[in-house]
Design a protein around this motif. Structure first.
Motif, mmCIF file in Angstrom:
data_model
loop_
_atom_site.group_PDB
_atom_site.id
_atom_site.type_symbol
_atom_site.label_atom_id
_atom_site.label_comp_id
_atom_site.label_asym_id
_atom_site.label_seq_id
_atom_site.Cartn_x
_atom_site.Cartn_y
_atom_site.Cartn_z
ATOM 1 N N LEU A 23 84.554 36.994 -22.719
ATOM 2 C CA LEU A 23 84.979 35.851 -23.603
ATOM 3 C C LEU A 23 85.223 36.051 -24.834
ATOM 4 C CD1 LEU A 23 83.718 32.716 -21.539
ATOM 5 C CD2 LEU A 23 86.210 33.350 -22.216
ATOM 6 N N THR A 24 83.787 36.792 -25.565
ATOM 7 C CA THR A 24 83.660 37.019 -26.938
ATOM 8 C C THR A 24 84.510 37.930 -26.986
ATOM 9 O OG1 THR A 24 81.274 36.729 -26.555
ATOM 10 C CG2 THR A 24 82.116 37.725 -28.502
ATOM 11 N N ALA A 27 88.022 36.163 -27.581
ATOM 12 C CA ALA A 27 88.111 35.518 -28.703
ATOM 13 C C ALA A 27 88.290 36.361 -30.092
ATOM 14 C CB ALA A 27 86.606 34.865 -29.089
ATOM 15 N N PHE A 31 91.441 36.800 -32.939
ATOM 16 C CA PHE A 31 91.525 36.558 -34.336
ATOM 17 C C PHE A 31 92.481 37.589 -34.842
ATOM 18 C CE2 PHE A 31 87.549 34.417 -34.276
ATOM 19 C CZ PHE A 31 87.424 33.956 -35.402
ATOM 20 N N ALA A 34 96.143 35.977 -33.819
ATOM 21 C CA ALA A 34 96.680 34.990 -34.384
ATOM 22 C C ALA A 34 97.362 35.107 -35.673
ATOM 23 C CB ALA A 34 95.673 33.849 -34.410
ATOM 24 N N SER B 320 83.011 31.084 -28.183
ATOM 25 C CA SER B 320 84.072 31.810 -27.842
ATOM 26 C C SER B 320 85.243 31.108 -27.092
ATOM 27 C CB SER B 320 83.580 33.068 -26.814
ATOM 28 O OG SER B 320 82.601 33.594 -27.472
ATOM 29 N N ILE B 321 84.821 30.081 -26.272
ATOM 30 C CA ILE B 321 85.752 29.261 -25.393
ATOM 31 C C ILE B 321 86.378 28.544 -26.514
ATOM 32 C CG2 ILE B 321 86.136 27.254 -23.853
ATOM 33 C CD1 ILE B 321 83.614 28.697 -22.480
ATOM 34 N N VAL B 323 87.083 29.048 -29.697
ATOM 35 C CA VAL B 323 88.108 29.968 -30.396
ATOM 36 C C VAL B 323 89.270 30.063 -29.451
ATOM 37 C CG1 VAL B 323 88.694 32.102 -31.439
ATOM 38 C CG2 VAL B 323 86.569 31.108 -31.980
ATOM 39 N N LEU B 324 89.205 30.216 -28.381
ATOM 40 C CA LEU B 324 90.315 30.603 -27.482
ATOM 41 C C LEU B 324 91.067 29.280 -27.267
ATOM 42 C CD1 LEU B 324 88.524 33.005 -24.877
ATOM 43 C CD2 LEU B 324 90.491 33.618 -26.417
ATOM 44 N N TRP B 327 93.150 28.882 -30.217
ATOM 45 C CA TRP B 327 94.232 29.806 -30.434
ATOM 46 C C TRP B 327 95.429 29.259 -29.717
ATOM 47 C CZ3 TRP B 327 94.906 34.046 -26.868
ATOM 48 C CH2 TRP B 327 96.050 34.933 -27.116
ATOM 49 N N LEU B 358 93.689 32.402 -37.648
ATOM 50 C CA LEU B 358 92.278 32.431 -37.469
ATOM 51 C C LEU B 358 91.609 33.198 -38.445
ATOM 52 C CD1 LEU B 358 91.671 32.862 -33.761
ATOM 53 C CD2 LEU B 358 91.329 30.852 -34.719
ATOM 54 N N PRO B 360 87.800 34.193 -39.758
ATOM 55 C CA PRO B 360 86.472 34.382 -39.217
ATOM 56 C C PRO B 360 85.170 33.432 -40.032
ATOM 57 C CG PRO B 360 87.176 36.289 -40.230
ATOM 58 C CD PRO B 360 88.105 35.159 -40.600
ATOM 59 N N ALA B 363 84.809 29.864 -38.494
ATOM 60 C CA ALA B 363 84.268 30.097 -37.085
ATOM 61 C C ALA B 363 82.922 30.410 -36.934
ATOM 62 C CB ALA B 363 85.239 30.949 -36.403
#
Lengths: 93, 395
Positions: A23-24, A27, A31, A34, B320-321, B323-324, B327, B358, B360, B363
């Motif tokens: 998941l990381t 994510a 970045f 996007a 992480s979730i 951010v997803l 997005w 996005l 960083p 976040a």
């Protein structure tokens, strides 16, 4: 009556760690993916002579929120009440 | 080292041992972080589009001034300005607002000389205007009016010389910048007819040769035609340079970004107690667990390491979730249902591409704050239980 405890397999923590890393990674990939600022932005601006310097896509709310170059200050800046008090976009700013 | 790894592994097991508690903590994190990441991304994407607007625009924007406010300027002044050394092009432009259709859909009319269009056809489905009364519509406007390429628009304006039917010859592509959404892009003469303002423009767009911008700016300020008089009295001039326009960017964006930040602070103010409760504060279950481990020989620092690993994992998962989710919702689903929150005046599900990039730093800041809240909840509870005799903590 004893509370039920979830069963954790021997590889449960490893799987959890792998899922978290996955998941990381996703994510981090988001970045990179996007943001699609493209040549179309430049082409559009070249066509219209530079238009838009604010967050609203219409002139209806506040001229300044659309493009201060085209109209300068907010039309509600001085009237009917001073200080943009009647402007729907930034009343009382 | 092996012992530390083994203790850290029990932190991972702890996440699985309490699935409901872990899921609640992650859900709280996502609820707090996802809107913040999304809002920061929209603000950054908008900033990119604004910078493209400044880069793609003219060097100087000249308009009239009456009562200290912007006013139209005679388009004929373009020739006088073009004669200033260092000026390579002067384009008169009209920007104004009209209401279209029976519902009075607001639209932004932009008129430029048809002969000045050299490129940019790739942002249009159909073609650019060539003849008078040909229009290129924004994607959102086209959708709201139910029109498309080849459609005709009945007269929507009043003009003493008569009104004409207009033809839609193109529609801006949805992935053009957001300001195309409600545009009616047409020739200067058609825009003049729509507003019944012959010989006037809202701006003169001045392009200068490299290195001449300041000289041209100074020459414009001294130009008698720009600061003269007409039948109604004194006419002033407003000149906005590219640098001034660039200087406006941070101000406008800070306003929008500031609103997001305030909302996030409020959300976080509510979220922190929620996160702390969800992650451990006041949970008898966590206290009992710590006491049992202590009774079997665990030291307090080992309990804290276990809690730290658990908190870190939950925070990384939640961030992480978040951010997803941000997005997927903004970039992939084009902010369906929530675009109007980020971009005032936009439809909830816009036909144009919502700007998004996005970033960083916000976040990461959100993640650190969230981790601090989660770890405080878990570690405070563990510390209290760890420093209490097990028999007392188990009571």
């Amino acid at each position: 009556m004893t509370p039920r405890t979830p069963r954790i397999g021997r590889d449960g923590p490893a799987r959890l760690l792998a899922a978290t890393l996955l998941l990381t990674g996703a994510a981090a990939a988001a970045f990179a993916l996007a943001g699609r600022g493209s040549a179309r932005d430049e082409a559009f601006q070249g066509l219209v002579g530079g238009l838009g310097l604010g967050p609203t896509p219409t002139l209806g709310r506040c001229d300044r929120e659309f493009d201060p170059r085209a109209y300068g200050a907010c039309a509600h800046r001085h009237e009917p009440f001073p200080g943009c008090a009647s402007c729907p976009a930034h009343a009382g700013e | 080292m092996g012992k530390l790894a083994a203790i850290a592994r029990t932190g991972l097991s702890s996440v699985l041992l309490h699935p409901l508690r872990s899921a609640a903590t992650v859900a709280c994190l996502v609820a707090v972080l996802a809107p913040y990441v999304a809002a920061s991304g929209v603000a950054a994407g908008l900033m990119d589009q604004m910078e493209a607007s400044v880069r793609g625009g003219a060097d100087l924007y000249v308009s009239g001034s009456r009562f200290g406010r912007p006013a139209p300027i005679p388009a004929a002044l373009a020739d006088a300005i073009a004669s200033i050394p260092g000026v390579t092009r002067v384009t008169p432009r009209i920007v104004g607002e009209v209401a279209l259709g029976s519902a009075g859909v607001p639209a932004v009319v932009v008129g430029v000389p048809a002969d000045g269009l050299s490129a940019g056809a790739e942002v249009v489905e159909g073609r650019l205007f060539r003849a008078p009364y040909e229009l290129v519509l924004g994607a959102e406007l086209s959708r709201r009016l139910g029109t498309g390429v080849g459609h005709r628009l009945p007269p929507f304006y009043r003009n003493a010389a008569g009104e004409r039917v207009c033809t839609v010859v193109g529609v801006f592509r949805a992935d053009a910048p957001l300001w195309e959404a409600n545009l009616v892009f047409t020739s200067l003469e058609t825009a003049s007819a729509i507003f019944d303002q012959q010989g006037l423009a809202t701006n003169l767009l001045v392009t200068c040769a490299p290195g001449y911008r300041n000289e041209v700016h100074a020459a414009l300020r001294r130009m008698p035609e720009l600061t003269g008089r007409d039948a109604h009295g004194a006419v002033g001039a407003r000149i906005t340079s590219r640098d001034e326009a660039r200087a406006l960017l941070p101000g406008g964006l800070r306003h929008m970004d500031g609103i997001f930040q305030i909302h996030f602070v409020l959300a976080f103010a509510v979220g922190i107690p929620l996160l702390m409760v969800a992650s451990g504060v006041g949970l008898a279950e966590r206290r009992r667990e710590a006491a049992l481990l202590k009774a079997t020989g665990w030291m307090t620092d080992e309990l804290l390491l276990r809690g730290f690993v658990e908190s870190l994992l939950l925070s990384v998962l939640g961030a992480s979730i978040a951010v997803l989710v941000a997005w997927a919702w903004i970039d992939l689903a084009n902010a369906r249902g929530i675009a109007g929150i980020f971009l005032p005046g936009a439809e909830p599900s816009p036909a144009f591409r919502v700007p998004f990039r996005l970033v960083p730093v916000p976040a990461m800041v959100g993640f650190i704050l969230s981790f601090a809240a989660v770890a405080t909840g878990a570690l405070a509870s563990t510390w209290r239980a760890g420093t209490t005799p097990p028999a007392l903590a188990l009571r």
